[in-house]
Design an enzyme around this catalytic site. Sequence first.
Site, PDB file in Angstrom:
ATOM      1  N   GLY A  70       0.805  -1.216   0.000  1.00 51.63           N
ATOM      2  CA  GLY A  70       0.000   0.000   0.000  1.00 51.63           C
ATOM      3  C   GLY A  70       0.839   1.268   0.000  1.00 51.63           C
ATOM      4  O   GLY A  70       0.515   2.242  -0.689  1.00 51.63           O
ATOM      5  N   THR A  71       1.928   1.260   0.748  1.00 51.74           N
ATOM      6  CA  THR A  71       2.752   2.462   0.861  1.00 51.74           C
ATOM      7  C   THR A  71       3.305   2.873  -0.508  1.00 51.74           C
ATOM      8  O   THR A  71       3.228   4.046  -0.897  1.00 51.74           O
ATOM      9  CB  THR A  71       3.910   2.216   1.861  1.00 51.74           C
ATOM     10  OG1 THR A  71       3.339   1.834   3.113  1.00 51.74           O
ATOM     11  CG2 THR A  71       4.760   3.449   2.051  1.00 51.74           C
ATOM     12  N   ASN A 149      -7.711   3.456   9.302  1.00 51.54           N
ATOM     13  CA  ASN A 149      -7.151   2.253   9.910  1.00 51.54           C
ATOM     14  C   ASN A 149      -7.186   2.259  11.426  1.00 51.54           C
ATOM     15  O   ASN A 149      -7.102   1.213  12.062  1.00 51.54           O
ATOM     16  CB  ASN A 149      -5.708   2.045   9.434  1.00 51.54           C
ATOM     17  CG  ASN A 149      -4.871   3.287   9.556  1.00 51.54           C
ATOM     18  OD1 ASN A 149      -5.184   4.314   8.963  1.00 51.54           O
ATOM     19  ND2 ASN A 149      -3.815   3.219  10.342  1.00 51.54           N
ATOM     20  N   GLN A 177      -7.539  -0.348   3.757  1.00 45.71           N
ATOM     21  CA  GLN A 177      -8.312  -1.043   4.793  1.00 45.71           C
ATOM     22  C   GLN A 177      -9.664  -1.554   4.298  1.00 45.71           C
ATOM     23  O   GLN A 177     -10.255  -2.434   4.916  1.00 45.71           O
ATOM     24  CB  GLN A 177      -8.520  -0.131   6.009  1.00 45.71           C
ATOM     25  CG  GLN A 177      -7.257   0.120   6.822  1.00 45.71           C
ATOM     26  CD  GLN A 177      -6.763  -1.115   7.585  1.00 45.71           C
ATOM     27  OE1 GLN A 177      -7.488  -2.066   7.817  1.00 45.71           O
ATOM     28  NE2 GLN A 177      -5.496  -1.089   7.971  1.00 45.71           N
ATOM     29  N   SER A 197      -3.531  -3.859  -0.478  1.00 44.46           N
ATOM     30  CA  SER A 197      -2.364  -4.469   0.154  1.00 44.46           C
ATOM     31  C   SER A 197      -2.783  -5.855   0.641  1.00 44.46           C
ATOM     32  O   SER A 197      -3.660  -5.977   1.498  1.00 44.46           O
ATOM     33  CB  SER A 197      -1.899  -3.591   1.320  1.00 44.46           C
ATOM     34  OG  SER A 197      -0.816  -4.193   1.968  1.00 44.46           O
ATOM     35  N   ALA A 198      -2.145  -6.887   0.082  1.00 49.43           N
ATOM     36  CA  ALA A 198      -2.626  -8.264   0.294  1.00 49.43           C
ATOM     37  C   ALA A 198      -2.662  -8.685   1.757  1.00 49.43           C
ATOM     38  O   ALA A 198      -3.541  -9.452   2.161  1.00 49.43           O
ATOM     39  CB  ALA A 198      -1.750  -9.230  -0.503  1.00 49.43           C
ATOM     40  N   HIS A 199      -1.716  -8.182   2.564  1.00 55.12           N
ATOM     41  CA  HIS A 199      -1.655  -8.691   3.939  1.00 55.12           C
ATOM     42  C   HIS A 199      -2.798  -8.188   4.810  1.00 55.12           C
ATOM     43  O   HIS A 199      -2.956  -8.623   5.953  1.00 55.12           O
ATOM     44  CB  HIS A 199      -0.285  -8.408   4.581  1.00 55.12           C
ATOM     45  CG  HIS A 199      -0.018  -6.987   4.983  1.00 55.12           C
ATOM     46  ND1 HIS A 199       0.034  -6.594   6.297  1.00 55.12           N
ATOM     47  CD2 HIS A 199       0.243  -5.875   4.252  1.00 55.12           C
ATOM     48  CE1 HIS A 199       0.329  -5.300   6.351  1.00 55.12           C
ATOM     49  NE2 HIS A 199       0.451  -4.840   5.128  1.00 55.12           N
ATOM     50  N   THR A 235      12.049  -7.078 -10.831  1.00 53.71           N
ATOM     51  CA  THR A 235      11.442  -8.406 -11.027  1.00 53.71           C
ATOM     52  C   THR A 235      10.254  -8.566 -10.093  1.00 53.71           C
ATOM     53  O   THR A 235      10.331  -8.248  -8.909  1.00 53.71           O
ATOM     54  CB  THR A 235      12.498  -9.511 -10.777  1.00 53.71           C
ATOM     55  OG1 THR A 235      13.594  -9.275 -11.663  1.00 53.71           O
ATOM     56  CG2 THR A 235      11.930 -10.893 -11.016  1.00 53.71           C
ATOM     57  N   CYS A 327       0.893   0.563  11.637  1.00 60.93           N
ATOM     58  CA  CYS A 327       2.271   0.646  11.211  1.00 60.93           C
ATOM     59  C   CYS A 327       3.140   1.390  12.209  1.00 60.93           C
ATOM     60  O   CYS A 327       4.344   1.391  12.094  1.00 60.93           O
ATOM     61  CB  CYS A 327       2.339   1.274   9.835  1.00 60.93           C
ATOM     62  SG  CYS A 327       1.335   0.326   8.690  1.00 60.93           S
TER      63      CYS A 327
END
Length: 381
Positions: A70-71, A149, A177, A197-199, A235, A327
């Site tokens: 996300g950042t 968040n 979020q 953001s996947a996490h 990559t 964070c």
Amino acid sequence: MKVYFDNAATTAIDPDVFEAMKPYMLEHFGNPSSIHSHGRQVRTGIERSRKMVADLLNAAPAEIFFTSGGTEADNTAIRCTVSDKGIKHVISSKIEHHAVLHTVESLVKKGVKVSYVELDDKGLVNYDHLESLLKNNPNSLVTLMHANNEIGNLLDIERVGEMCDEYNAIFHSDTVQSMAHYVHDTRKLNLDFAVGSAHKFHGPKGVGFLYINHENKIHPFIHGGAQERNMRGGTENVYGIVGLAKAMEIAYSYMDSHRKHIEGLKTHMIEKLKASIDGVAFNGVSNELDKSLYTVLNVCLPPNDDNDMLLFNLDIEGVSVSGGSACSSGSSIGSHVLAELNRDQNRGAIRFSFSKYNTLEEVDYAVEKLAQLYQPETTSA
Ligand code: PLP
């Protein structure tokens, strides 16, 4: 008992997501930029993932760019829009995540004017003020988060999108979020940029994406190879990307039932807290289901000598929660979000954030431990 109520910080990876990633860690190891079969096989995995994400967002695959999270996606959208479009004025809010707040602040040094939209006592955006800022500053970049968040406040992104359209502003929303917790139909929302953001939705860490509306062209933030159609050198995080798409697919497939389950946990916690702790309140509008992110409940505790130790003591009892932003948890700096609200600063704040894996028993346990630890302030006569 070990209880994890810090899902706004990060979520546990779903085992099915891990299974989807495994072949790309072990067997399919080629470089996706290589033209031989090993590379092509991996390229197929990335492009399949891009199509999965695009379909869920009702977007075109060409509008999805994978990033490190996300950042990076927020930085890319904001910085590149400002430099490429010659933006002189940015509209944001003081309760954005640092990924946006600090990025916007860094632009001030480059001569960009930043206006912060007024918020009410509970951190809700004053839409009239936003409109007057837009009216007085044509061609602005608006960057306002969809779901906060820390306190879970939701922005009416449809309304802001319409306003940005009317006043010819570019609209970026930090949707980290809310992504994969709500449906984002990019064809209906007037959004120029959205991020994921996947996490935050049971995918792997260190991978995310930036949605860029096809009418909006910007240059890369990270220069290098021709990856991501020349938009992001380096990559690709192949197994991360495959995991992100799988996690998003699962989240969309079960969105209604997960939401119902999590809302049940949140409602139960609100009731239990009210019954167990006199004077308990809630920060922002996190206790109002229709106005807040269903995964977040920010509890405002009556003043107490030991408030500073609450998170530590809960941790000892096996309950993981956060006091401020995900964070910056662990840092001694107070929450910049809570500081913007009209609240008694002597009151402690605890953010509980839930996921599909949490249970009612865990809620009961956490509230019981909190109530035991909690000693209302003894006022001397
Ligand atoms: N924006 C918001 C609202 C967040 O909550 C977070 C993470 O907590 C981020 C951005 C940063 O995302 P990432 O951890 O993927 O860099």
